[in-house]
Design a protein around this motif. Structure first.
Motif, short mmCIF file in Angstrom:
data_model
loop_
_atom_site.label_atom_id
_atom_site.label_comp_id
_atom_site.label_asym_id
_atom_site.label_seq_id
_atom_site.Cartn_x
_atom_site.Cartn_y
_atom_site.Cartn_z
N LEU A 2 0.93 -1.42 -0.01
CA LEU A 2 -0.03 0.00 -0.05
C LEU A 2 0.80 1.33 0.06
O LEU A 2 2.09 1.23 0.48
CB LEU A 2 -1.23 -0.02 1.33
CG LEU A 2 -1.97 -1.23 1.36
CD1 LEU A 2 -2.67 -1.00 2.58
CD2 LEU A 2 -2.90 -1.16 0.13
N GLY A 4 0.71 3.80 1.82
CA GLY A 4 1.02 4.18 3.10
C GLY A 4 2.06 3.49 3.68
O GLY A 4 2.98 4.25 4.38
N THR A 5 2.53 2.25 3.26
CA THR A 5 3.65 1.52 3.67
C THR A 5 4.75 2.48 2.97
O THR A 5 5.88 2.61 3.62
CB THR A 5 3.79 0.06 2.97
OG1 THR A 5 2.46 -0.56 3.48
CG2 THR A 5 5.12 -0.76 3.52
N ARG A 8 5.57 5.36 5.15
CA ARG A 8 6.13 5.05 6.52
C ARG A 8 7.50 4.94 6.40
O ARG A 8 8.43 5.32 7.20
CB ARG A 8 5.50 3.99 7.21
CG ARG A 8 4.10 4.08 7.78
CD ARG A 8 3.88 2.93 8.53
NE ARG A 8 3.40 1.80 7.85
CZ ARG A 8 2.11 1.62 7.08
NH1 ARG A 8 1.25 2.56 7.36
NH2 ARG A 8 1.97 0.69 6.61
N CYS A 83 -4.12 10.29 -4.30
CA CYS A 83 -4.53 9.19 -3.96
C CYS A 83 -4.49 9.11 -2.42
O CYS A 83 -3.73 9.82 -1.69
CB CYS A 83 -3.39 7.99 -4.49
SG CYS A 83 -1.80 7.93 -3.67
N GLY A 84 -5.08 8.09 -1.99
CA GLY A 84 -5.18 7.81 -0.42
C GLY A 84 -3.89 6.93 0.00
O GLY A 84 -3.73 5.88 -0.75
N PRO A 85 -3.69 6.73 1.20
CA PRO A 85 -2.48 5.79 1.88
C PRO A 85 -2.90 4.16 1.61
O PRO A 85 -2.15 3.39 1.49
CB PRO A 85 -2.45 6.15 3.13
CG PRO A 85 -3.84 6.85 3.77
CD PRO A 85 -4.20 7.54 2.25
N ASN A 86 -4.36 4.05 1.22
CA ASN A 86 -4.81 2.90 1.24
C ASN A 86 -4.82 2.22 -0.31
O ASN A 86 -5.30 1.10 -0.43
CB ASN A 86 -6.04 2.44 1.92
CG ASN A 86 -6.14 2.79 3.42
OD1 ASN A 86 -5.01 2.48 4.10
ND2 ASN A 86 -7.09 3.16 4.12
N VAL A 87 -4.38 3.02 -0.97
CA VAL A 87 -4.30 2.46 -2.48
C VAL A 87 -3.25 1.44 -2.52
O VAL A 87 -2.12 1.78 -1.98
CB VAL A 87 -4.19 3.84 -3.34
CG1 VAL A 87 -3.92 3.45 -4.79
CG2 VAL A 87 -5.55 4.73 -3.44
N ASN A 88 -3.33 0.42 -3.45
CA ASN A 88 -2.28 -0.38 -3.82
C ASN A 88 -1.40 0.50 -4.75
O ASN A 88 -1.67 1.04 -5.63
CB ASN A 88 -2.83 -1.58 -4.24
CG ASN A 88 -1.93 -2.77 -4.61
OD1 ASN A 88 -1.06 -2.52 -5.61
ND2 ASN A 88 -2.28 -3.78 -3.80
N ASP A 108 -5.26 12.02 2.96
CA ASP A 108 -6.14 11.32 3.81
C ASP A 108 -7.14 11.96 4.57
O ASP A 108 -6.81 12.96 5.16
CB ASP A 108 -5.23 10.41 4.61
CG ASP A 108 -6.04 9.32 5.63
OD1 ASP A 108 -7.05 9.08 5.18
OD2 ASP A 108 -5.33 8.89 6.62
N ASN A 109 -8.47 11.67 4.48
CA ASN A 109 -9.51 12.67 5.14
C ASN A 109 -9.42 14.02 4.83
O ASN A 109 -9.36 14.85 5.77
CB ASN A 109 -9.48 12.49 6.60
CG ASN A 109 -9.87 11.01 6.94
OD1 ASN A 109 -10.77 10.46 6.64
ND2 ASN A 109 -8.97 10.46 7.90
#
Length: 142
Positions: A2, A4-5, A8, A83-88, A108-109
């Motif tokens: 993701l 988000g990874t 991080r 894009c959002g952090p949960n996008v692949n 995000d939000n």
């Protein structure tokens, strides 16, 4: 993997420039941070646009050196894909390739939480392939 990874691992810092900053000021930020694009933001949190080295080069070609004293808002791309952090990562890679974009802010939000470049996406693909290869080699040597 993701998005988000990736954030991080790389961090969430996003370099921004105000829409009324000059293109010269933009170039100084690009050089200072050794990056290829910045998010254009009046308040450092919202997204008014994005501007890259390519945008500068193309406008220099079109208009000449006077573009350097003009505002970033005149050369930025105002329709920004995010894009959002949960996008692949695979999904984002397809989007970046399809639309020929190299930098995508992550939201995000309604809040900008980072930016991902095509280099980040390629690096993550290489890391995944290396992990898969190591697993296969380990499996074969059992």
């Amino acid at each position: 993997m993701l998005i988000g990874t990736i954030l991080r691992a790389k961090g969430s810092q996003v370099t921004t420039v105000r829409p009324d900053a000059t293109v010269k000021e933009l170039l100084a930020k690009l050089a200072e941070h050794n990056i290829g694009a910045v998010v254009v933001s009046a308040d450092g949190a919202s997204i008014d646009g994005i501007v890259s080295e390519r945008d500068v080069v193309r406008r220099l070609h079109d208009r000449g050196a006077e573009v350097l004293d003009g505002p970033v808002s005149e050369i930025m791309t105002s329709q920004v894909r995010t894009c959002g952090p949960n996008v692949n990562v695979d999904e984002l890679r397809r989007t970046m390739t399809e639309h020929r974009i190299r930098h995508v802010p992550v939201v995000d939000n309604g809040r900008m939480v980072g930016i991902v470049s095509i280099g980040d996406v390629v690096k993550s693909a290489i890391e995944e392939l290396e992990t898969e290869k190591a697993s296969l080699v380990d499996y074969l040597h059992r």
